[in-house]
Design a protein around this motif. Structure first.
Motif, PDB file in Angstrom:
ATOM      1  N   GLY A 103      13.593  -4.685  -5.144  1.00 25.03           N
ATOM      2  CA  GLY A 103      13.551  -3.808  -6.272  1.00 25.03           C
ATOM      3  C   GLY A 103      13.123  -2.267  -6.083  1.00 25.03           C
ATOM      4  N   HIS A 104      12.598  -2.202  -4.497  1.00 24.97           N
ATOM      5  CA  HIS A 104      12.296  -1.084  -3.843  1.00 24.97           C
ATOM      6  C   HIS A 104      12.651  -0.288  -2.519  1.00 24.97           C
ATOM      7  N   SER A 105      12.329   0.767  -3.056  1.00 19.71           N
ATOM      8  CA  SER A 105      12.436   1.664  -1.789  1.00 19.71           C
ATOM      9  C   SER A 105      12.031   2.105  -0.769  1.00 19.71           C
ATOM     10  N   THR A 128      13.177   5.395 -10.113  1.00 23.26           N
ATOM     11  CA  THR A 128      11.711   4.585 -10.284  1.00 23.26           C
ATOM     12  C   THR A 128      12.433   3.194  -9.695  1.00 23.26           C
ATOM     13  N   ASP A 129      11.857   3.053  -9.362  1.00 21.50           N
ATOM     14  CA  ASP A 129      12.166   1.141  -9.023  1.00 21.50           C
ATOM     15  C   ASP A 129      13.568   1.130  -9.519  1.00 21.50           C
ATOM     16  N   SER A 130      13.875   1.800  -7.505  1.00 19.16           N
ATOM     17  CA  SER A 130      15.638   1.396  -7.551  1.00 19.16           C
ATOM     18  C   SER A 130      15.570   0.783  -5.827  1.00 19.16           C
ATOM     19  N   GLY A 170       2.570   1.580  -8.065  1.00 19.23           N
ATOM     20  CA  GLY A 170       3.980   1.040  -9.218  1.00 19.23           C
ATOM     21  C   GLY A 170       3.284   0.236  -8.789  1.00 19.23           C
ATOM     22  N   SER A 171       3.481  -1.001 -10.508  1.00 19.16           N
ATOM     23  CA  SER A 171       3.400  -1.805  -9.959  1.00 19.16           C
ATOM     24  C   SER A 171       1.308  -2.334 -11.133  1.00 19.16           C
ATOM     25  N   LEU A 172       0.420  -2.125 -10.469  1.00 14.32           N
ATOM     26  CA  LEU A 172      -0.325  -2.291 -11.508  1.00 14.32           C
ATOM     27  C   LEU A 172      -1.538  -0.735 -11.634  1.00 14.32           C
ATOM     28  N   TRP A 185       6.115  -3.710 -16.982  1.00 23.52           N
ATOM     29  CA  TRP A 185       5.239  -4.082 -17.535  1.00 23.52           C
ATOM     30  C   TRP A 185       4.539  -2.675 -17.192  1.00 23.52           C
ATOM     31  N   ASP A 186       4.572  -2.637 -15.876  1.00 24.92           N
ATOM     32  CA  ASP A 186       3.655  -1.309 -15.572  1.00 24.92           C
ATOM     33  C   ASP A 186       4.611   0.130 -16.354  1.00 24.92           C
ATOM     34  N   HIS A 187       5.358   0.133 -16.797  1.00 21.15           N
ATOM     35  CA  HIS A 187       6.509   1.068 -17.148  1.00 21.15           C
ATOM     36  C   HIS A 187       6.475   1.139 -18.583  1.00 21.15           C
ATOM     37  N   ILE A 188       5.178   0.654 -19.606  1.00 20.82           N
ATOM     38  CA  ILE A 188       5.416   0.440 -20.978  1.00 20.82           C
ATOM     39  C   ILE A 188       4.069   0.239 -21.197  1.00 20.82           C
ATOM     40  N   PHE A 233       7.180   8.171  -4.786  1.00 22.84           N
ATOM     41  CA  PHE A 233       6.218   8.398  -6.204  1.00 22.84           C
ATOM     42  C   PHE A 233       6.067   6.634  -5.827  1.00 22.84           C
ATOM     43  N   HIS A 234       5.751   5.786  -7.063  1.00 15.55           N
ATOM     44  CA  HIS A 234       5.589   4.907  -7.513  1.00 15.55           C
ATOM     45  C   HIS A 234       5.497   3.903  -6.220  1.00 15.55           C
ATOM     46  N   HIS A 235       4.465   4.207  -5.622  1.00 16.82           N
ATOM     47  CA  HIS A 235       2.703   4.238  -4.458  1.00 16.82           C
ATOM     48  C   HIS A 235       2.608   2.505  -4.272  1.00 16.82           C
ATOM     49  N   SER A 254      12.413   4.032 -17.867  1.00 18.74           N
ATOM     50  CA  SER A 254      13.831   4.055 -16.765  1.00 18.74           C
ATOM     51  C   SER A 254      13.975   2.456 -16.856  1.00 18.74           C
ATOM     52  N   HIS A 255      12.888   1.274 -17.430  1.00 15.32           N
ATOM     53  CA  HIS A 255      13.479  -0.239 -17.909  1.00 15.32           C
ATOM     54  C   HIS A 255      11.407  -0.552 -18.488  1.00 15.32           C
ATOM     55  N   MET A 256      12.009  -1.793 -18.639  1.00 13.29           N
ATOM     56  CA  MET A 256      10.815  -2.430 -19.700  1.00 13.29           C
ATOM     57  C   MET A 256       9.959  -3.351 -19.305  1.00 13.29           C
TER      58      MET A 256
END
Ligand SMILES: [Zn+2]
Ligand SMILES: [Zn+2]
Length: 318
Positions: A252-254, A208-210, A10-12, A111-114, A274-276, A107-109
């Protein structure tokens, strides 16, 4: 259906450090003390069979990118995190010079996802067909912005592939290349969307990111219906439960714990964490997996829920 994880962080993006490698080596030497290996092969087998995952391997460092392989000529993928670079190499190797058709679900825009898209080889290849699906109004704008000065030397319009953006609506089911896909709105800064994929009697949810507030009954029921009876749920388990409900509430995470509860209530067969969190070591992620499995055992209803933690390079056959 086969699922390939090209990016799970996740994130980076993160890489193993000198200290990490030294620690793994030292732990392996302790575990092997008193043993004798007569060949590299024997030592390799020991590493593969006897050492815990967190010692002999790594969860990996690329950000979100998950391929769904339905055995078709066309490619399907969720998110374009930094794992997209290796995914692009995989496509090039498999195509052997033939242009590919690629369906990308965003999932969304954030930065880590694009961030992997400017390094996604097929985008630079003439004849490649790329369709980018998503629910955000800023879907196309986000891809264009990250490939413009001063952020990147190649402009989006210089890409040679034929790229089309397709807007989807949350809650509506769509037919994409013979597969059924349904997006679902999720709680996240700027909104995010999960996707439920159904093909040939199999179902998979990429979520993810939820953030899930279980006390919000309407939202929880909607998510359980979205997960209902899925063969596989790829779930945002960035935080521990304690973090998710205290300091990191509304980030914004679970968590692993919420993932187990939601999947049990929805009669899911297999949960993949996922999204560690980038600050978490391999041992910490392995610990979160162990906790999730223990919780699943203690709270198991009529059917067991299989629990795994995603790592870069993991493949799951459905
Ligand atoms: Zn993310
Ligand atoms: Zn995000």
């Amino acid at each position: 259906m086969r699922v390939r994880f090209w990016g799970t962080r996740g994130s980076l993006p993160v890489g193993l450090t000198v200290a990490d490698v030294r620690d793994k080596l030292a732990q392996a030497l302790v575990a092997a003390s008193g043993r004798r290996f007569d060949s590299y092969g024997e030592a390799y087998e020991f590493a593969r069979e006897q050492l815990p995952f967190s010692v002999s391997q790594t969860f990996g460092g690329h950000t979100s990118c998950v391929e769904l392989d339905f055995g078709r000529d066309e490619y399907f993928v969720c998110d374009m995190g930094s794992g997209a670079r290796a995914f692009g190499d995989h496509i090039a190797a498999r195509q052997g010079g033939k242009p590919a058709t690629i369906h990308i679900f965003m999932s969304h825009m954030h930065w880590d996802h694009i961030m992997g898209f400017p390094f996604f080889g097929p985008a630079y290849r003439r004849g490649t067909q790329i369709r980018i699906y998503g629910c955000h109004q800023v879907l196309e704008q986000a891809f264009r912005l990250q490939m413009s000065p001063p952020c990147f030397p190649v402009m989006f319009d210089q890409l040679a592939a034929d790229i089309e953006f397709v807007r989807l609506r949350s809650g509506s089911a769509y037919e994409v290349a013979g597969m059924r896909v349904t997006p679902q709105l999720q709680r996240h800064s700027g909104d995010s969307y999960g996707f439920r994929f159904e093909v040939a009697g199999r179902s998979l949810v990429y979520t993810t990111d939820s953030e899930h507030k279980l006390e919000d009954r309407a939202q929880t029921e909607a998510i359980i219906a979205f997960f209902r009876d899925a063969d596989l749920v790829i779930f945002d388990a960035m935080y521990s439960l304690a973090e998710a409900i205290s300091v990191k509430e509304d980030w914004g995470h679970s968590s692993n714990v919420v993932g187990v509860e939601l999947c049990q209530r929805a009669n899911v067969k297999h949960l993949v964490l996922f999204h560690h969190e980038p600050a978490n070591s391999d041992a910490a992620i392995e610990g979160a997996l162990r906790d999730a499995r223990r919780l699943e055992e203690l709270t198991r209803g009529s059917a067991p829920l299989r629990v795994s933690a995603a790592h870069d390079g993991l493949e799951i056959e459905l």
